[in-house]
Write a protein that holds these residues in place. Structure first.
Motif, PDB file in Angstrom:
ATOM      1  N   TYR A   1       0.829  -1.211   0.000  1.00 20.33           N
ATOM      2  CA  TYR A   1       0.000   0.000   0.000  1.00 20.33           C
ATOM      3  C   TYR A   1       0.862   1.259   0.000  1.00 20.33           C
ATOM      4  N   ARG A   2       1.880   1.262   0.852  1.00 16.26           N
ATOM      5  CA  ARG A   2       2.735   2.449   0.966  1.00 16.26           C
ATOM      6  C   ARG A   2       3.649   2.625  -0.242  1.00 16.26           C
ATOM      7  N   ASP A   3       4.323   1.531  -0.642  1.00 16.25           N
ATOM      8  CA  ASP A   3       5.443   1.647  -1.577  1.00 16.25           C
ATOM      9  C   ASP A   3       5.061   1.569  -3.050  1.00 16.25           C
ATOM     10  N   SER A   4       3.863   1.074  -3.346  1.00 17.10           N
ATOM     11  CA  SER A   4       3.476   0.909  -4.753  1.00 17.10           C
ATOM     12  C   SER A   4       2.929   2.185  -5.380  1.00 17.10           C
ATOM     13  N   GLY A   5       2.570   3.151  -4.530  1.00 18.16           N
ATOM     14  CA  GLY A   5       1.963   4.376  -5.054  1.00 18.16           C
ATOM     15  C   GLY A   5       0.457   4.383  -4.899  1.00 18.16           C
ATOM     16  N   ILE A   6      -0.141   3.260  -4.492  1.00 18.00           N
ATOM     17  CA  ILE A   6      -1.590   3.206  -4.309  1.00 18.00           C
ATOM     18  C   ILE A   6      -2.042   4.168  -3.212  1.00 18.00           C
ATOM     19  N   GLU A   7      -1.257   4.269  -2.149  1.00 18.54           N
ATOM     20  CA  GLU A   7      -1.626   5.181  -1.064  1.00 18.54           C
ATOM     21  C   GLU A   7      -1.725   6.616  -1.568  1.00 18.54           C
ATOM     22  N   ARG A   8      -0.731   7.055  -2.357  1.00 21.36           N
ATOM     23  CA  ARG A   8      -0.766   8.420  -2.900  1.00 21.36           C
ATOM     24  C   ARG A   8      -1.949   8.599  -3.839  1.00 21.36           C
ATOM     25  N   GLN A   9      -2.249   7.567  -4.609  1.00 23.13           N
ATOM     26  CA  GLN A   9      -3.392   7.622  -5.522  1.00 23.13           C
ATOM     27  C   GLN A   9      -4.686   7.835  -4.743  1.00 23.13           C
ATOM     28  N   LEU A  10      -4.847   7.106  -3.655  1.00 24.59           N
ATOM     29  CA  LEU A  10      -6.075   7.208  -2.875  1.00 24.59           C
ATOM     30  C   LEU A  10      -6.118   8.496  -2.054  1.00 24.59           C
TER      31      LEU A  10
ATOM     32  N   SER B   1      -5.193  11.310  -3.039  1.00 26.71           N
ATOM     33  CA  SER B   1      -5.659  12.375  -3.928  1.00 26.71           C
ATOM     34  C   SER B   1      -7.177  12.409  -4.018  1.00 26.71           C
ATOM     35  N   VAL B   2      -7.809  11.311  -3.627  1.00 26.57           N
ATOM     36  CA  VAL B   2      -9.271  11.244  -3.624  1.00 26.57           C
ATOM     37  C   VAL B   2      -9.820  11.703  -2.282  1.00 26.57           C
ATOM     38  N   ASP B   3      -9.281  11.140  -1.201  1.00 25.85           N
ATOM     39  CA  ASP B   3      -9.716  11.497   0.156  1.00 25.85           C
ATOM     40  C   ASP B   3      -8.614  11.067   1.116  1.00 25.85           C
ATOM     41  N   LYS B   4      -7.819  12.043   1.582  1.00 26.17           N
ATOM     42  CA  LYS B   4      -6.650  11.705   2.403  1.00 26.17           C
ATOM     43  C   LYS B   4      -7.050  11.036   3.717  1.00 26.17           C
ATOM     44  N   ALA B   5      -8.097  11.521   4.348  1.00 31.04           N
ATOM     45  CA  ALA B   5      -8.506  10.956   5.633  1.00 31.04           C
ATOM     46  C   ALA B   5      -8.874   9.482   5.490  1.00 31.04           C
ATOM     47  N   GLU B   6      -9.629   9.161   4.464  1.00 30.37           N
ATOM     48  CA  GLU B   6     -10.032   7.774   4.253  1.00 30.37           C
ATOM     49  C   GLU B   6      -8.851   6.919   3.813  1.00 30.37           C
ATOM     50  N   ALA B   7      -7.954   7.504   3.009  1.00 31.08           N
ATOM     51  CA  ALA B   7      -6.766   6.768   2.574  1.00 31.08           C
ATOM     52  C   ALA B   7      -5.876   6.436   3.772  1.00 31.08           C
TER      53      ALA B   7
ATOM     54  N   LEU C   1     -10.613   3.475  -4.805  1.00 31.92           N
ATOM     55  CA  LEU C   1     -10.116   3.132  -6.143  1.00 31.92           C
ATOM     56  C   LEU C   1     -11.186   3.384  -7.201  1.00 31.92           C
ATOM     57  N   ALA C   2     -12.395   2.958  -6.900  1.00 33.34           N
ATOM     58  CA  ALA C   2     -13.494   3.152  -7.849  1.00 33.34           C
ATOM     59  C   ALA C   2     -13.776   4.638  -8.053  1.00 33.34           C
ATOM     60  N   LYS C   3     -13.739   5.385  -6.955  1.00 28.61           N
ATOM     61  CA  LYS C   3     -14.039   6.823  -7.020  1.00 28.61           C
ATOM     62  C   LYS C   3     -12.942   7.588  -7.754  1.00 28.61           C
ATOM     63  N   GLY C   4     -11.690   7.189  -7.537  1.00 30.07           N
ATOM     64  CA  GLY C   4     -10.580   7.941  -8.111  1.00 30.07           C
ATOM     65  C   GLY C   4     -10.232   7.568  -9.533  1.00 30.07           C
ATOM     66  N   THR C   5     -10.532   6.344  -9.924  1.00 28.61           N
ATOM     67  CA  THR C   5     -10.120   5.888 -11.255  1.00 28.61           C
ATOM     68  C   THR C   5     -11.282   5.510 -12.159  1.00 28.61           C
ATOM     69  N   GLY C   6     -12.457   5.356 -11.557  1.00 31.19           N
ATOM     70  CA  GLY C   6     -13.598   4.904 -12.348  1.00 31.19           C
ATOM     71  C   GLY C   6     -13.538   3.421 -12.626  1.00 31.19           C
ATOM     72  N   LEU C   7     -12.576   2.739 -11.961  1.00 33.15           N
ATOM     73  CA  LEU C   7     -12.403   1.296 -12.145  1.00 33.15           C
ATOM     74  C   LEU C   7     -12.977   0.564 -10.949  1.00 33.15           C
ATOM     75  N   SER C   8     -13.681  -0.506 -11.185  1.00 35.91           N
ATOM     76  CA  SER C   8     -14.299  -1.269 -10.112  1.00 35.91           C
ATOM     77  C   SER C   8     -13.490  -2.526  -9.832  1.00 35.91           C
TER      78      SER C   8
END
Length: 217
Positions: A132-141, A143-149, A201-208
């Protein structure tokens, strides 16, 4: 599993003998360890190689046979995170506790013979935190909602810390009401982390990322 039985099974002490049986067991254990070493080296090389998995993920394009765009890379990594959380909760924990289905018998806990089930599960969670931390997924999420990420990682840490506090062998522990309750409680933060990550992920990328993400569908 075979190596675990050789090292921790009821006849593990035979490894220290000088009989033909002991020699066979030692040779078998050595062969398994060698095979694990070869596989680990191949995995490491596959990620480190300039033309390996990481490079494919870093350069998505229509000419890339694995990933046409960045969204597919995000889905691949996010799916690994979510599927990992699902496996730990619904298989590693729920299976031995008999919570998978009403008509399904409890499964045997992984590494049950050695009594290393809980350290293994906690290591699984730690690996997902690192992913989660090192792959970049955390930063991606974020950008959508930091508190929830941030909460995604907090929930994973809560589950890991709860697991580290359980020192009992999971096999017998699953039948003791107090420990069973603690093991069951680990599932709640894991579920929260999974639901939150999938939502962001769904909210930020439109991918389910659905329930069958692990199937490649």
């Amino acid at each position: 599993p075979a190596l675990e039985i050789l090292l921790y099974g009821s006849e593990a002490k035979k490894l220290f003998g000088k009989s033909a049986d002991a020699k066979f067991r030692c040779g078998y254990a050595s062969a398994i360890a060698g095979n694990i070493s070869v596989q680990a080296a191949a995995i490491d090389e596959g990620w480190a190689d300039d033309k390996g998995y990481a490079n494919l993920m870093r350069a998505p394009s229509p000419d890339n046979a694995a990933y046409m765009n960045a969204g597919e890379v995000t889905l691949e990594i996010g799916g690994a995170l979510i599927n990992g959380l699902e496996q730990i909760r619904d298989v590693r924990l729920a299976g031995p506790l008999g919570l998978q289905a009403v008509d399904k018998a409890p499964t045997t806990a992984i590494l049950n013979v050695s009594g290393l089930t809980m350290p293994y599960i906690c290591a699984n969670i730690e690996g997902l935190i690192a992913l989660y931390r090192d792959s970049g997924i955390e930063r991606q999420l974020e950008s959508v909602d930091k508190a929830e990420a941030d909460l995604v990682e907090q929930e994973m840490r809560t589950a890991r810390d709860a697991g580290l506090a359980i020192k009992e062998h999971m096999g017998p522990a699953a039948t003791r009401p107090q420990t069973r309750q603690r093991l069951t409680a680990m599932g709640f933060p894991l579920k929260n982390a999974k639901v939150l990550a999938a939502h962001l992920l769904a909210k930020g990328t439109g991918l389910s990322v659905g329930f069958n993400a692990g199937d490649g569908d």
